[in-house]
Structures are given as C-alpha cells and as structure tokens.
Design a protein around this motif. Structure first.
Motif, PDB file in Angstrom:
ATOM      1  N   GLY A  77      15.041  17.458  15.272  1.00  0.00           N
ATOM      2  CA  GLY A  77      15.846  18.233  14.098  1.00  0.00           C
ATOM      3  C   GLY A  77      15.715  19.670  14.581  1.00  0.00           C
ATOM      4  N   ALA A  78      16.386  20.526  13.802  1.00  0.00           N
ATOM      5  CA  ALA A  78      16.309  22.187  14.061  1.00  0.00           C
ATOM      6  C   ALA A  78      14.996  22.466  13.697  1.00  0.00           C
ATOM      7  CB  ALA A  78      17.421  22.720  13.251  1.00  0.00           C
ATOM      8  N   ALA A  79      14.300  21.879  12.441  1.00  0.00           N
ATOM      9  CA  ALA A  79      13.101  22.322  11.944  1.00  0.00           C
ATOM     10  C   ALA A  79      11.924  22.288  13.007  1.00  0.00           C
ATOM     11  CB  ALA A  79      12.788  21.735  10.647  1.00  0.00           C
ATOM     12  N   THR A  80      11.935  20.815  13.759  1.00  0.00           N
ATOM     13  CA  THR A  80      11.089  20.446  14.537  1.00  0.00           C
ATOM     14  C   THR A  80      10.928  21.583  15.886  1.00  0.00           C
ATOM     15  OG1 THR A  80      11.029  18.327  14.056  1.00  0.00           O
ATOM     16  CG2 THR A  80      10.202  18.760  16.107  1.00  0.00           C
ATOM     17  N   VAL A  81      12.158  21.854  16.310  1.00  0.00           N
ATOM     18  CA  VAL A  81      12.204  22.754  17.485  1.00  0.00           C
ATOM     19  C   VAL A  81      11.975  24.146  16.787  1.00  0.00           C
ATOM     20  CG1 VAL A  81      14.037  23.891  19.217  1.00  0.00           C
ATOM     21  CG2 VAL A  81      14.217  21.569  18.427  1.00  0.00           C
ATOM     22  N   SER A  82      12.315  24.495  15.619  1.00  0.00           N
ATOM     23  CA  SER A  82      11.815  25.938  15.202  1.00  0.00           C
ATOM     24  C   SER A  82      10.246  26.017  15.344  1.00  0.00           C
ATOM     25  CB  SER A  82      12.383  26.205  14.000  1.00  0.00           C
ATOM     26  OG  SER A  82      13.746  26.311  14.025  1.00  0.00           O
ATOM     27  N   GLU A 121      16.845  32.283  23.325  1.00  0.00           N
ATOM     28  CA  GLU A 121      16.178  31.164  22.603  1.00  0.00           C
ATOM     29  C   GLU A 121      17.078  29.964  22.515  1.00  0.00           C
ATOM     30  OE1 GLU A 121      15.827  30.457  17.842  1.00  0.00           O
ATOM     31  OE2 GLU A 121      15.266  32.487  18.432  1.00  0.00           O
ATOM     32  N   GLU A 122      18.489  29.967  22.401  1.00  0.00           N
ATOM     33  CA  GLU A 122      19.483  28.919  22.342  1.00  0.00           C
ATOM     34  C   GLU A 122      19.340  28.142  23.753  1.00  0.00           C
ATOM     35  OE1 GLU A 122      22.091  32.799  22.549  1.00  0.00           O
ATOM     36  OE2 GLU A 122      20.320  32.114  21.664  1.00  0.00           O
ATOM     37  N   ARG A 161      16.053  26.211  23.559  1.00  0.00           N
ATOM     38  CA  ARG A 161      16.070  24.952  22.607  1.00  0.00           C
ATOM     39  C   ARG A 161      16.563  23.711  23.075  1.00  0.00           C
ATOM     40  NH1 ARG A 161      16.033  25.555  17.065  1.00  0.00           N
ATOM     41  NH2 ARG A 161      15.386  27.530  16.063  1.00  0.00           N
ATOM     42  N   ARG A 162      17.710  23.863  23.909  1.00  0.00           N
ATOM     43  CA  ARG A 162      18.456  22.902  24.359  1.00  0.00           C
ATOM     44  C   ARG A 162      17.525  21.557  24.999  1.00  0.00           C
ATOM     45  NH1 ARG A 162      22.611  26.364  26.244  1.00  0.00           N
ATOM     46  NH2 ARG A 162      22.038  26.293  28.409  1.00  0.00           N
TER      47      ARG A 162
END
Length: 370
Positions: free
Chosen positions: A266-271, A356-357, A360-361
């Motif tokens: 999830g986005a929170a985990t990657v963040s 960053e993007e 993230r991938r």
C-alpha cells in the motif's frame, strides 16, 4: 560542487560520528524534501592488471564488473560512510558468506550485545540469507560454490557480520570491476583444487551452510580467505555496525510476484520506506535500497533476468522539477549513455537522480546503520 561534497570525508577516525541512533524511532517524511548530501569517503580505484590508480577515483563509484554481488557493494558504501574509510566490497562479501555468525555473541561492545538481544533470530536470519544465495553456471558447469561464483546476499546480515575481524580497506583488497584483479588467481585455485582438497582442513569455511560447501569449493574458498587476510591491513571498527531494515519482499522477483498477485504494498507502506530513507539522510547516514535495475535501463528482450534485482546506496536528496529526487550511487559501472531516456540526463559518473515516483515503482527494502 556536488562531487566535492560527496567526497568530503572525515580526515581522521576521531571525526567519525560517534552517535548511535535510536533502535525504534518515529519515521516521518521530510515534507519539504530539503536538500541534503552525505559525505562519502574518497576511494582509490586500482585499475585491473595494473598498479596504477584512477586519476580521479573519487568521481567514480566502485563497480562490480561481471560479478553479481551488488549487495556487497551497496553494503560497503553504507559501511564506508559510517566508518569514514572506503572498505572493500570483496571483504564484505567474504564475511557474509563465510564468517562464523556465532562469534557475534562474543563481541563485548554493549551496543552490539543489546542489538543481538533485540534480534534473537539473527542466526536464523543469517542462515536464511546465505541459503538464498545463487551459484553462477558461467564457467562452472558443476555448480561448485566457489567464492567468485556466488551471487546475491542481504545487506543487513552483511553489515552485522562485518563487525567481526576488523575492517579491510578497498586499497588493500581492490574490488573495482569485481574479481578482475584476481581472475588469474581464482583460475589457478580452481585448477589446483582437486589436489589441494584432500590435504586441507577447512575451518575457515566450516560455519557456512551446506549450499556454500563442497570438497573442491572449500579448498578454493579457504585459500581465498587466507589470501584476503594476507592482503588486508585490518584495524578495529571505530563504531559498531547496527543495521535497521524493513522489507516488503525478499527480492525483486518476489516483489514482482506480489504485484502480479494483486498484493502490491500500500501507499502507506511505501511511504514508510521512503520515510526511513529520509530519516537516515537527515541523520547523516547513507541508506541502501533494494529495487529493480530496469528503473535505470531498458531490459534487453533476450535477457533471461526478468527482475534485475539491484541494491544501491542513496547519498543525497533534492527537490527539482516539482519532484523529490534521491541520488542513487550505482555500483554496476554502467555508462550513463546506456540508461533510459530521461534517466541518463540525471546521471553523472555512476550516480543517478531518481524521482520519488520512479523509486516507488520497485522499492522493496531499506537498510541503514544506526
């Protein structure tokens, strides 16, 4: 100016940061993406087949050549930044595969003892990491686990094991271009292994898992470790190496399988992983990250490696073009011109600014040293 900052290292051991960061801090993103640059110690790249030194070695990160041990190069970068001198990636790899992890408990440093108590499964984790290593078939049809045919490893386990035996500098055990300095040496060892094997005791490799042992490989690996000890002018570490790690997958292939199965982190985990990167950078540490090489370069359709698992240290952060960017120190020795369009323009001498993007991938792990 950037290169000058990157290579402005402490001049003496007493300049090494003595702080030990908290074991369980609260990680938050650096919302402003404020610029930061981590000082990396200058290295000396002896050119393979020669005693000459690269004229501007500090401009060029050590490259792994034809080896497949990027974990050791990334870990060496992380350790080098922490101890203030450029340590040898080949020494990092040698300790990861063959050092006796039981010796960790004999270290008297209270910080290391506290770290081991907080991680009671460290022996099992190291054993798992070693058993996950691959063995190259290139020039090795019988898949003998010779040191220079071993591939892959885990940065946190490698950093923890590097607390054993003292540090070895890159200038003593040169690792630029992988095993290129020792190609003839390893060939001679393999040729003589059938004769040497029956007459040797291999205590130096005796604690390695069965996967990393065989009669012939033991002879080669024990001789290599003895050679490394003869070349290394070891000295004590100025600070204990206490790794902190977080991963959502064991490697890039497992990460890709998660995506295909609809189990993307999830986005929170990657963040959270990026917050760990920010935390490390903001506290003068160079973290390492696990990601895919194909972020940097297009995959050759004939390349059998669909994942291209890769590991690199991050040595700077900036905001540019409306995006937070991180400076990844590549260790493959690949030319910037061969990288993807858009990436190559942000590449300079093996260091690449990734948005960053982009990171993230494929980001699946973060490790830093307390």
């Amino acid at each position: 100016m950037l290169l000058a900052l990157l290579t402005a290292a402490p001049a003496a051991a007493d300049a090494v940061d003595p702080r030990i960061l908290p074991a369980k801090p609260r990680y938050t993103r650096n919302a402003a993406c404020s610029p930061v640059t981590i000082a990396m110690p200058p290295s000396t790249h002896r050119l393979p087949g020669s005693n000459r030194i690269s004229p501007r070695p500090a401009d060029i990160p050590v490259g792994q050549g034809e080896s497949a041990i990027c974990f050791a190069y990334a870990t060496a970068d992380m350790i080098s930044q922490r101890v203030g001198v450029a340590v040898s990636p080949l020494d990092v790899a040698g300790k990861f595969y063959f050092a006796d992890p039981a010796r960790l408990s004999a270290i008297r440093d209270p910080q290391i003892r506290a770290h081991l108590r907080a991680h009671p499964d460290h022996l099992a984790d190291i054993a798992w990491s070693r058993n996950a290593a691959d063995i190259s078939k290139d020039g090795n049809p019988h898949l003998e686990p010779y040191f220079d045919k071993l591939e892959g490893g885990e940065e946190d386990a490698a950093a923890l094991l590097y607390n054993l035996g003292g540090l070895c500098e890159e200038r003593d055990l040169p690792s630029h271009e992988g095993y290129a300095h020792f190609t003839g040496y390893f060939a001679a060892l393999r040729f003589s292994a059938p004769v040497r094997a029956p007459n040797m005791s291999f205590r130096s490799v005796g604690t390695a898992p069965d996967k990393l042992r065989s009669r012939r490989a033991d002879a080669v690996n024990a001789a290599w470790l003895a050679q490394a000890e003869a070349l290394c002018r070891r000295r004590p570490l100025p600070v204990p190496l206490l790794p902190v790690s977080f991963r959502v997958a064991a490697n890039q292939l497992e990460f890709m399988e998660m995506l295909e199965a609809g189990r993307a982190p999830g986005a929170a985990t990657v963040s959270r992983m990026l917050a760990m990167v920010d935390y490390a950078l903001d506290h003068s540490r160079a973290p390492t990250v696990g990601y895919s090489w194909y972020v940097l370069e297009e995959r050759d359709p004939k390349d059998p490696d669909v994942a291209a698992d890769h590991s690199s240290a991050i040595v700077a952060r900036r905001r540019a073009g409306g995006s937070c960017q991180y400076l990844v120190q590549d260790n493959t020795g690949e030319y910037c011109a061969r990288m993807r369009e858009g990436i190559r323009e942000r590449c300079d001498n093996g260091r690449v600014w990734l948005k960053e993007e982009e990171l993230r991938r494929t980001l699946y792990s973060v490790i830093y040293l307390r």
